[in-house]
Design an enzyme around this catalytic site. Sequence first.
Site, PDB file in Angstrom:
ATOM      1  CE  LYS A   1      52.494  63.449  83.098  1.00 61.26           C
ATOM      2  NZ  LYS A   1      51.223  62.838  82.650  1.00 61.26           N
TER       3      LYS A   1
ATOM      4  NE  ARG B   1      48.543  61.783  75.052  1.00 64.50           N
ATOM      5  CZ  ARG B   1      47.675  62.673  75.556  1.00 64.50           C
ATOM      6  NH1 ARG B   1      46.528  62.902  74.941  1.00 64.50           N
ATOM      7  NH2 ARG B   1      47.972  63.336  76.638  1.00 64.50           N
TER       8      ARG B   1
ATOM      9  NE  ARG C   1      44.848  67.940  78.003  1.00 65.35           N
ATOM     10  CZ  ARG C   1      45.911  67.188  78.264  1.00 65.35           C
ATOM     11  NH1 ARG C   1      46.603  67.376  79.370  1.00 65.35           N
ATOM     12  NH2 ARG C   1      46.263  66.236  77.432  1.00 65.35           N
TER      13      ARG C   1
ATOM     14  NE  ARG D   1      48.048  68.063  74.941  1.00 65.94           N
ATOM     15  CZ  ARG D   1      48.734  67.529  75.944  1.00 65.94           C
ATOM     16  NH1 ARG D   1      48.899  68.208  77.074  1.00 65.94           N
ATOM     17  NH2 ARG D   1      49.252  66.326  75.842  1.00 65.94           N
TER      18      ARG D   1
ATOM     19  NE  ARG E   1      55.640  60.978  77.986  1.00 60.27           N
ATOM     20  CZ  ARG E   1      54.950  62.080  78.251  1.00 60.27           C
ATOM     21  NH1 ARG E   1      55.509  63.084  78.872  1.00 60.27           N
ATOM     22  NH2 ARG E   1      53.704  62.156  77.893  1.00 60.27           N
TER      23      ARG E   1
HETATM   24  P1  AP5 Z   1      46.574  67.623  83.072  1.00 62.77           P
HETATM   25  O1  AP5 Z   1      47.073  68.298  84.294  1.00 62.77           O
HETATM   26  O2  AP5 Z   1      46.721  68.308  81.766  1.00 62.77           O
HETATM   27  O3  AP5 Z   1      47.198  66.140  83.006  1.00 62.77           O
HETATM   28  P2  AP5 Z   1      48.647  65.667  82.604  1.00 62.77           P
HETATM   29  O4  AP5 Z   1      49.005  64.520  83.498  1.00 62.77           O
HETATM   30  O5  AP5 Z   1      49.609  66.817  82.563  1.00 62.77           O
HETATM   31  O6  AP5 Z   1      48.327  65.097  81.166  1.00 62.77           O
HETATM   32  P3  AP5 Z   1      49.047  65.266  79.770  1.00 62.77           P
HETATM   33  O7  AP5 Z   1      48.085  64.694  78.761  1.00 62.77           O
HETATM   34  O8  AP5 Z   1      49.527  66.655  79.532  1.00 62.77           O
HETATM   35  O9  AP5 Z   1      50.241  64.315  79.939  1.00 62.77           O
HETATM   36  P4  AP5 Z   1      50.990  63.635  78.865  1.00 62.77           P
HETATM   37  O10 AP5 Z   1      52.067  63.049  79.702  1.00 62.77           O
HETATM   38  O11 AP5 Z   1      50.272  62.696  77.995  1.00 62.77           O
HETATM   39  O12 AP5 Z   1      51.360  64.827  77.836  1.00 62.77           O
HETATM   40  P5  AP5 Z   1      52.623  65.755  77.686  1.00 62.77           P
HETATM   41  O13 AP5 Z   1      52.124  67.111  77.425  1.00 62.77           O
HETATM   42  O14 AP5 Z   1      53.613  65.532  78.771  1.00 62.77           O
HETATM   43  O15 AP5 Z   1      45.045  67.246  83.331  1.00 62.77           O
HETATM   44  C1  AP5 Z   1      44.252  66.655  82.306  1.00 62.77           C
HETATM   45  C2  AP5 Z   1      42.821  67.209  82.373  1.00 62.77           C
HETATM   46  O16 AP5 Z   1      42.207  66.812  83.595  1.00 62.77           O
HETATM   47  C3  AP5 Z   1      42.724  68.738  82.350  1.00 62.77           C
HETATM   48  O17 AP5 Z   1      41.567  69.080  81.637  1.00 62.77           O
HETATM   49  C4  AP5 Z   1      42.567  69.152  83.829  1.00 62.77           C
HETATM   50  O18 AP5 Z   1      41.823  70.331  83.966  1.00 62.77           O
HETATM   51  C5  AP5 Z   1      41.821  67.944  84.392  1.00 62.77           C
HETATM   52  N1  AP5 Z   1      42.239  67.586  85.744  1.00 62.77           N
HETATM   53  C6  AP5 Z   1      43.506  67.536  86.229  1.00 62.77           C
HETATM   54  N2  AP5 Z   1      43.523  67.114  87.513  1.00 62.77           N
HETATM   55  C7  AP5 Z   1      42.210  66.902  87.830  1.00 62.77           C
HETATM   56  C8  AP5 Z   1      41.556  66.427  89.009  1.00 62.77           C
HETATM   57  N3  AP5 Z   1      42.267  66.073  90.111  1.00 62.77           N
HETATM   58  N4  AP5 Z   1      40.212  66.318  88.990  1.00 62.77           N
HETATM   59  C9  AP5 Z   1      39.493  66.624  87.879  1.00 62.77           C
HETATM   60  N5  AP5 Z   1      40.046  67.060  86.738  1.00 62.77           N
HETATM   61  C10 AP5 Z   1      41.392  67.191  86.707  1.00 62.77           C
HETATM   62  O19 AP5 Z   1      53.265  65.160  76.350  1.00 62.77           O
HETATM   63  C11 AP5 Z   1      52.638  65.266  75.108  1.00 62.77           C
HETATM   64  C12 AP5 Z   1      53.478  64.567  74.045  1.00 62.77           C
HETATM   65  O20 AP5 Z   1      54.790  65.170  73.976  1.00 62.77           O
HETATM   66  C13 AP5 Z   1      53.768  63.081  74.304  1.00 62.77           C
HETATM   67  O21 AP5 Z   1      52.724  62.259  73.840  1.00 62.77           O
HETATM   68  C14 AP5 Z   1      55.068  62.894  73.490  1.00 62.77           C
HETATM   69  O22 AP5 Z   1      54.817  62.815  72.109  1.00 62.77           O
HETATM   70  C15 AP5 Z   1      55.802  64.196  73.760  1.00 62.77           C
HETATM   71  N6  AP5 Z   1      56.667  64.126  74.962  1.00 62.77           N
HETATM   72  C16 AP5 Z   1      56.527  64.880  76.094  1.00 62.77           C
HETATM   73  N7  AP5 Z   1      57.493  64.541  76.981  1.00 62.77           N
HETATM   74  C17 AP5 Z   1      58.237  63.574  76.387  1.00 62.77           C
HETATM   75  C18 AP5 Z   1      59.348  62.800  76.820  1.00 62.77           C
HETATM   76  N8  AP5 Z   1      59.888  62.970  78.028  1.00 62.77           N
HETATM   77  N9  AP5 Z   1      59.840  61.859  75.966  1.00 62.77           N
HETATM   78  C19 AP5 Z   1      59.322  61.690  74.732  1.00 62.77           C
HETATM   79  N10 AP5 Z   1      58.258  62.370  74.271  1.00 62.77           N
HETATM   80  C20 AP5 Z   1      57.717  63.305  75.096  1.00 62.77           C
END
Ligand code: AP5
Length: 215
Positions: free
Chosen positions: A13, A171, A127, A160, A88
């Site tokens: 994402k 997660r 990552r 992270r 979410r």
């Molecule tokens: P990346 O693009 O970072 O993936 P992502 O989907 O953004 O993954 P996240 O882990 O950031 O999502 P998340 O939803 O768990 O965390 P968030 O930060 O929102 O890609 C991942 C890796 O793969 C990278 O190394 C990239 O280079 C590689 N990659 C990407 N695409 C690729 C491809 N096509 N091919 C090969 N490699 C690829 O949230 C973190 C925490 O914040 C949550 O756990 C929660 O505690 C809190 N939080 C955030 N939002 C909320 C909410 N709305 N409500 C409640 N708590 C929340």
Amino acid sequence: MNLILLGPPGAGKGTQAKTLAKNLSVAHISTGDILRQNVADGTELGKQAKDFMSKGLLVTDELVIKMVGNRLGQADTKNGFILDGFPRTIAQAQALDKLLDERKLKIDYVIDLDTSEAVIIQRLSGRLACKGCNYNFHVKNMPPKVAGVCDNCSGELYQRVDDKEETIKKRLEVYRKESAPLIEFYAAKNNLQRVPADDEAGLVLERVIKLVEKR
Ligand code: AP5
């Protein structure tokens, strides 16, 4: 153009949203990035969110909804926005509907990045994130040009705290229970688009662009 990117942790994402936001000249709103910045800055919001995040749990709906409400009021969203990591939960999606109604806005597409579990684990365990600009890299899939240094802003790359194996599992469990029901929620509203996202990032981006260009 207003978009929501759905998908499990590691679906890509953040990676897709950063490039798309540039291409479409819209704001990228990542609730994870905003929360991590607040934790790093030691704000009241960061203090309340920190424990939930390090355990792989969701931060409370109340805190996140308020945060997104404030963010949607900022000037850079005038041209549109991409929501990454929000909503979410069903409660967050309902609150978003209200926020959008108040602003007379609508979501053009809800894009679900459809990713398999094996791919997710490989991506998250390798990552590297940038402390400066939040760009994501991967030790194998997308290595930075210089080890440990961000290609985009020369910031320091780090792993992270929630990318440890145990926390990744948590997660994914939280995603299945709390966030996967959003797929049905948006399918019922007829604006859900599923994009296969196990392939390399450039190919996934092409698929998303083709979709949004249809509008
Ligand atoms: P990346 O693009 O970072 O993936 P992502 O989907 O953004 O993954 P996240 O882990 O950031 O999502 P998340 O939803 O768990 O965390 P968030 O930060 O929102 O890609 C991942 C890796 O793969 C990278 O190394 C990239 O280079 C590689 N990659 C990407 N695409 C690729 C491809 N096509 N091919 C090969 N490699 C690829 O949230 C973190 C925490 O914040 C949550 O756990 C929660 O505690 C809190 N939080 C955030 N939002 C909320 C909410 N709305 N409500 C409640 N708590 C929340």
